[in-house]
Design a protein around this motif. Sequence first.
Motif, PDB file in Angstrom:
ATOM      1  N   SER A 105      47.618   1.349  49.797  1.00 22.61           N
ATOM      2  CA  SER A 105      47.884   2.673  50.358  1.00 22.61           C
ATOM      3  C   SER A 105      48.891   3.430  49.490  1.00 22.61           C
ATOM      4  O   SER A 105      48.707   4.612  49.189  1.00 22.61           O
ATOM      5  CB  SER A 105      48.441   2.467  51.754  1.00 22.61           C
ATOM      6  OG  SER A 105      48.005   3.444  52.602  1.00 22.61           O
ATOM      7  N   THR A 106      49.931   2.732  49.091  1.00 25.41           N
ATOM      8  CA  THR A 106      50.975   3.364  48.268  1.00 25.41           C
ATOM      9  C   THR A 106      50.391   3.799  46.931  1.00 25.41           C
ATOM     10  O   THR A 106      50.642   4.909  46.459  1.00 25.41           O
ATOM     11  CB  THR A 106      52.136   2.357  48.023  1.00 25.41           C
ATOM     12  OG1 THR A 106      52.536   1.857  49.278  1.00 25.41           O
ATOM     13  CG2 THR A 106      53.296   2.997  47.304  1.00 25.41           C
ATOM     14  N   ALA A 166      39.267  -2.520  55.563  1.00 27.95           N
ATOM     15  CA  ALA A 166      40.508  -2.968  56.215  1.00 27.95           C
ATOM     16  C   ALA A 166      40.532  -4.493  56.308  1.00 27.95           C
ATOM     17  O   ALA A 166      40.972  -5.061  57.308  1.00 27.95           O
ATOM     18  CB  ALA A 166      40.658  -2.325  57.596  1.00 27.95           C
ATOM     19  N   ALA A 167      40.005  -5.132  55.250  1.00 28.57           N
ATOM     20  CA  ALA A 167      39.869  -6.586  55.277  1.00 28.57           C
ATOM     21  C   ALA A 167      40.996  -7.296  54.518  1.00 28.57           C
ATOM     22  O   ALA A 167      41.005  -8.513  54.455  1.00 28.57           O
ATOM     23  CB  ALA A 167      38.522  -6.986  54.662  1.00 28.57           C
ATOM     24  N   GLU A 213      50.118  -6.630  53.956  1.00 28.90           N
ATOM     25  CA  GLU A 213      50.970  -6.232  52.824  1.00 28.90           C
ATOM     26  C   GLU A 213      50.124  -5.637  51.706  1.00 28.90           C
ATOM     27  O   GLU A 213      50.502  -4.653  51.066  1.00 28.90           O
ATOM     28  CB  GLU A 213      51.740  -7.452  52.322  1.00 28.90           C
ATOM     29  CG  GLU A 213      52.928  -7.046  51.468  1.00 28.90           C
ATOM     30  CD  GLU A 213      53.651  -8.259  50.930  1.00 28.90           C
ATOM     31  OE1 GLU A 213      53.763  -9.251  51.658  1.00 28.90           O
ATOM     32  OE2 GLU A 213      54.091  -8.191  49.762  1.00 28.90           O
ATOM     33  N   GLN A 214      48.933  -6.238  51.490  1.00 27.23           N
ATOM     34  CA  GLN A 214      48.053  -5.703  50.440  1.00 27.23           C
ATOM     35  C   GLN A 214      47.531  -4.323  50.823  1.00 27.23           C
ATOM     36  O   GLN A 214      47.378  -3.452  49.970  1.00 27.23           O
ATOM     37  CB  GLN A 214      46.878  -6.652  50.212  1.00 27.23           C
ATOM     38  CG  GLN A 214      47.282  -7.853  49.362  1.00 27.23           C
ATOM     39  CD  GLN A 214      46.129  -8.825  49.193  1.00 27.23           C
ATOM     40  OE1 GLN A 214      45.328  -8.993  50.109  1.00 27.23           O
ATOM     41  NE2 GLN A 214      46.078  -9.468  48.053  1.00 27.23           N
ATOM     42  N   MET A 215      47.276  -4.135  52.095  1.00 26.17           N
ATOM     43  CA  MET A 215      46.829  -2.819  52.566  1.00 26.17           C
ATOM     44  C   MET A 215      47.911  -1.777  52.277  1.00 26.17           C
ATOM     45  O   MET A 215      47.614  -0.663  51.844  1.00 26.17           O
ATOM     46  CB  MET A 215      46.532  -2.837  54.072  1.00 26.17           C
ATOM     47  CG  MET A 215      45.323  -3.647  54.481  1.00 26.17           C
ATOM     48  SD  MET A 215      43.763  -2.953  53.901  1.00 26.17           S
ATOM     49  CE  MET A 215      43.524  -1.591  55.016  1.00 26.17           C
ATOM     50  N   ARG A 216      49.165  -2.174  52.482  1.00 19.00           N
ATOM     51  CA  ARG A 216      50.286  -1.252  52.224  1.00 19.00           C
ATOM     52  C   ARG A 216      50.376  -0.935  50.735  1.00 19.00           C
ATOM     53  O   ARG A 216      50.553   0.210  50.342  1.00 19.00           O
ATOM     54  CB  ARG A 216      51.597  -1.876  52.714  1.00 19.00           C
ATOM     55  CG  ARG A 216      52.024  -1.346  54.078  1.00 19.00           C
ATOM     56  CD  ARG A 216      53.516  -1.586  54.325  1.00 19.00           C
ATOM     57  NE  ARG A 216      53.883  -2.985  54.176  1.00 19.00           N
ATOM     58  CZ  ARG A 216      53.822  -3.879  55.162  1.00 19.00           C
ATOM     59  NH1 ARG A 216      53.382  -3.520  56.352  1.00 19.00           N
ATOM     60  NH2 ARG A 216      54.183  -5.130  54.968  1.00 19.00           N
ATOM     61  N   ASP A 238      37.404  -2.262  47.842  1.00 22.26           N
ATOM     62  CA  ASP A 238      36.412  -2.644  48.858  1.00 22.26           C
ATOM     63  C   ASP A 238      37.107  -3.251  50.081  1.00 22.26           C
ATOM     64  O   ASP A 238      36.787  -2.905  51.226  1.00 22.26           O
ATOM     65  CB  ASP A 238      35.441  -3.657  48.232  1.00 22.26           C
ATOM     66  CG  ASP A 238      34.355  -4.066  49.208  1.00 22.26           C
ATOM     67  OD1 ASP A 238      33.748  -3.176  49.824  1.00 22.26           O
ATOM     68  OD2 ASP A 238      34.136  -5.283  49.372  1.00 22.26           O
ATOM     69  N   ALA A 239      38.079  -4.136  49.824  1.00 22.28           N
ATOM     70  CA  ALA A 239      38.808  -4.766  50.935  1.00 22.28           C
ATOM     71  C   ALA A 239      39.596  -3.709  51.713  1.00 22.28           C
ATOM     72  O   ALA A 239      39.661  -3.740  52.947  1.00 22.28           O
ATOM     73  CB  ALA A 239      39.743  -5.842  50.392  1.00 22.28           C
TER      74      ALA A 239
END
Lengths: 197, 253
Positions: free
Chosen positions: B46-47, B35-36, B40-43, B30-31
Amino acid sequence: MQHLGDEELIFRFRSGDGPPQNDPHLNELFRRYSERVAAWCWRHTGDRELATDLAQEIFLRVFERLDSFEGNSRFSTWLYTVARNHCLNSVKARAVRKEDALEPMVVEPLDVATPSAEQELIRRGRVDEMRRLMRDELDATEQRVMVMHYGEELSLDAVTRALGLENASGAKAFIVSARRKLQRALERNRGARKGGN
Amino acid sequence: MSTPQQPDGENLLREAVSTTPHCLTIEQLDAYLRAAAAQEQMRTCSTHLASCARCANELAMLREFLGAEVPQGQREDVRAVARALEGNRERLLSAAPGRVETRPSWWGSLAELFTMPRLSFAAAALVLAVSVGLYVRQGRVVETPGEFSGSGVYRSGKVTGITPSGDVAAVPSVVTWSAVPGAQRYQVRMLEVDGNELWKTVVAGSSAPLPAAARIHIAFTKTLLLEVTAIDEAGKQIAISEATRFRLMSRRR
């Protein structure tokens, strides 16, 4: 009212009094999500009556447990999880099991002389290889069909409906093409391993 | 010497789309969607999404649910379902806790019994006996039929050694049990104490990661049950566990 977040609506409902059906915050929460839940249930059933039953059960379940909502996650993701599990379980329970004739996946046999600990390592390696191949070789729809069919155990008809596939043979066409691609990739990898030895 | 179990393409496919301990929680998805999360967590998300078809599908389903974009051809049907829901709005909302009339407990029924006229006592005693019987029946762990039950079911053994069990300090990420000889796969179910199924999966090994969809049901102090069924190559149940209780005793997620 409309500027309030879902979690704030729940908090205000909890702080209020009077019958819940008259609470404006709870009514607003219902208004925000009733069409989404209706759409979700319709998508998974393709049947108005069944979708209505499922949607009511989802809201009942959510409202009955509203006091257990701790706000650690967003209300919408909580509702999603309930709706997701309820619909998928219901679709699975109602499905008429029929095995579709598919070409078998041929995988490399294990050497009978290999010690069992090593076999487990080999097995895990093959699962990882298959995971990689699914992401590398299959298109987005094929991947989703594979996950819904093999992971969620939905029938091919249910997958066709859930993903809104409009081609003539629905999910089956994607399963067949995905399995062929994976089989070819497995053979290619096996050939490369043999060539490397 | 026993012959090793030969790999089966179908099982391989099932395992390849099963959850792993690295799979993302629904909150992480959800985050990510909004894009919340921190960069680093987004990366990290994504990985993982680039290598996990299961999480990618979960993300797509979440997006579809939240987006609620109804295709043109379905709008009339969806509106009809939404109208039916609206017709039942009051009943649905009245289910919210703390403000609904609660049914009297059987202790309440017992107290009422002693206020009844003597002549009604025998009839009331009979009603009470039946009520208590029903209460006990409803309160026990209900054995709901599993996917593999039905004709040709052989239950010769028990699946044992299930973890988590008892009180746990953190949300478990995996269910484990002792392997059963002859089992080709296992069905794992997480249930509420009234037998309501919350989550189910089928795995080949003797452990099953708990995905976000299962972990979300593990609430502080809420008792849940785990049930593991061993299934042989022919699809028959060969062993089933007792319903194993566990309870999260920490607010730590």
